[in-house]
Design a protein around this motif. Structure first.
Motif, PDB file in Angstrom:
ATOM      1  N   ASN A  54       1.335  -1.016   0.176  1.00  0.00           N
ATOM      2  CA  ASN A  54      -0.088  -0.128  -0.172  1.00  0.00           C
ATOM      3  C   ASN A  54       1.039   1.391   0.037  1.00  0.00           C
ATOM      4  N   LEU A  63      -8.984   5.532  11.683  1.00  0.00           N
ATOM      5  CA  LEU A  63      -7.909   4.868  11.525  1.00  0.00           C
ATOM      6  C   LEU A  63      -7.112   4.521  13.231  1.00  0.00           C
ATOM      7  N   VAL A  77      -3.906   2.930  14.951  1.00  0.00           N
ATOM      8  CA  VAL A  77      -2.069   1.603  14.535  1.00  0.00           C
ATOM      9  C   VAL A  77      -1.857   1.489  15.303  1.00  0.00           C
ATOM     10  N   HIS A 135       3.378  -6.517   0.780  1.00  0.00           N
ATOM     11  CA  HIS A 135       2.028  -6.570   1.464  1.00  0.00           C
ATOM     12  C   HIS A 135       1.588  -7.660   1.885  1.00  0.00           C
ATOM     13  N   ILE A 147       2.212   1.018   7.491  1.00  0.00           N
ATOM     14  CA  ILE A 147       1.247   2.095   6.899  1.00  0.00           C
ATOM     15  C   ILE A 147       1.964   3.145   6.482  1.00  0.00           C
ATOM     16  N   GLU A 163      -0.072  -1.729  11.449  1.00  0.00           N
ATOM     17  CA  GLU A 163      -0.552  -2.036  11.781  1.00  0.00           C
ATOM     18  C   GLU A 163      -1.176  -2.741  13.348  1.00  0.00           C
TER      19      GLU A 163
END
Length: 458
Positions: free
Chosen positions: A33, A74, A76, A101, A109, A124
């Protein structure tokens, strides 16, 4: 003067069109990503100034904090490098994870830079902690189904690393680096020590051996000794840890090393000694045998004798399928026998014997619920009971068509007889949860009117 130019695709296609198609498929499955660069102030605010309230734990090279970003959309984990750190582990982790990934990894991220240009890693968030904590700190450790699933998921993640192009060697596979996500899936994390590239690469040849004591391949003594088989050894230690519930190194045992303790039992075929006593043996003894043999192969002192991770995945997949089949069969049996009526027929009718005193627990008989069937044995015409005051199970005992319970009496009608026997003084009946057997303070006997429960006089 003319010159020849070509695109990368045409060059590879000219050499090997099959390889190009394979690379395109691989890139689709492992395409990372977009990596975000967060303002340091945003991470500082999202962690309440890296306060203890946001603290999740210690990593291999710093502390980890929970952060909520993007207006709560989000969640994290932020890895903040220790102030005394002089290594570039965070740089290496960003470099490795930015190239791959995978759903079996704790994926990158983004990152941020503090005022001293040290990088903070944003990965993550794994809400269910580490596998290490689940195995060693959880009052209810995971059962065999979860353990096999965790082992298979980690094996798939390591296999994905070894199959990437160029391949990645993790170098620090251990239970504390396996995190569990919100769906209870195991993810491999912490890539600070990972190396990316072929074994022939200069960087790998110049990088000194590293890892965690207890998991480190004993044959990895020099940079040129490194191979994917080093990861296989570490995974074997992890598998023994999952199997036994023991730490990789535990000074409370002799020998303290889990591999030195386990290998003699594996070689002698005494696999039950390896099971975590807190959860007991698996229902299928073949499960423990296969896991132990596989772990033994992975921790072989000779790297060439260790399996590839693809073989490990295949073996664990077979164990997982075996457990699933047994669970399906067990659920099918429950659906068949779960509504079976309690049957008390010929043997009890023919015996017409009295049962000895059965203990002081309450008993409960509910309609359409299997509770017990026959006695353990008969001595001098009377049913004998063990010290645990238990009554064994059998399907050939007969059935009751109706059982009524209240605080003053119990009515029991023998199936097909149409007659009722009433007995005063009985309270409530319950099934023993621990053994699935009957325990009672009452004398039990069988007469022409049916099965009679009579209150024992103290």
């Amino acid at each position: 003067m003319g010159y020849l130019s070509c695109s990368a695709e045409s060059a590879i296609s000219t050499c090997d069109p099959c390889l190009w198609e394979l690379n395109k498929k691989r890139n689709k499955t492992t395409k990372p990503n977009a990596i975000r660069e967060f303002p340091y102030s945003a991470l500082e605010s999202a962690t309440n100034g890296f306060s203890p309230r946001s603290f999740l734990g210690k990593g291999s090279h710093g502390s980890v904090y929970k952060a909520i970003l993007d207006d709560g959309k989000l969640i994290v984990a932020v890895k903040k490098t220790s102030k005394v750190s002089t290594t570039n582990l965070e740089e290496n982790e960003i470099e490795i994870l930015s190239k791959i990934h995978n759903p079996g990894l704790v994926n990158l991220i983004g990152y941020a830079k503090d005022s001293k240009f040290r990088k903070l890693i944003v990965v993550e968030y794994m809400p269910n902690g580490s596998l290490h904590d689940l195995l060693h700190s959880n009052p209810k450790p995971p059962g065999w189904t979860k353990r096999v699933r965790f082992a298979l998921q980690v094996a798939k993640a390591v296999h994905a690393l070894h199959s990437s192009n160029p391949q990645i060697i993790h170098r620090d596979i251990k239970s504390s680096n396996v995190l569990v996500d919100g769906n209870w899936n195991a993810r491999l994390g912490d890539f600070g020590l990972a190396l990316r590239g072929c074994v022939e690469d200069v960087r790998i040849k110049c990088t000194p051996p590293a890892g965690t004591l207890g998991y480190l391949d004993p044959g990895y003594l020099a940079p040129e000794d490194l191979s994917t088989k080093s990861d296989v050894f570490s995974f074997g230690i992890l598998l023994l840890e999952i199997l036994s519930g023991r730490h990789a190194i535990d000074v409370h045992y002799s020998p303290p090393s889990v591999v030195d303790w386990a290998l003699p039992a594996i070689k002698s075929g005494d696999f039950t000694e390896l099971c975590d006593y807190r959860i007991g043996l698996p229902e299928d003894p073949e499960v423990i045998r296969r896991l132990a043999v596989l772990a033994g192969k992975c921790v072989s002192s000779t790297a060439e004798n260790r399996p590839e991770m693809g073989e490990v995945v295949e073996s664990l997949g077979g164990v997982s399928r075996r457990i699933k089949k047994r669970r399906v069969r067990k659920q099918a049996n429950k659906s068949i026998y779960g509504h079976e009526v309690f049957d008390a027929s010929n043997e009890m009718g023919k015996a017409k014997t009295s049962c000895s005193h059965l203990g002081q627990s309450k008993i409960s008989l509910t309609r359409n619920r299997k509770v017990f069937s026959s006695f353990d044995g008969f001595v001098d015409g009377h049913a004998s009971v063990s010290d645990a005051d238990r009554v064994g199970r059998s399907r050939s005992v007969g059935s009751f068509s109706e059982i009524k319970l209240d605080s003053n009496q119990v009515e029991v009608s023998k199936k097909g007889s149409g007659s009722l026997t009433k007995m005063p003084g009985l309270t409530r009946l319950s099934k023993s949860r621990s053994m699935g057997v009957l325990q009672t303070t009452r004398l039990v006997h069988y007469n022409d009117k049916g099965l009679v429960f009579q209150l024992a006089r103290d």
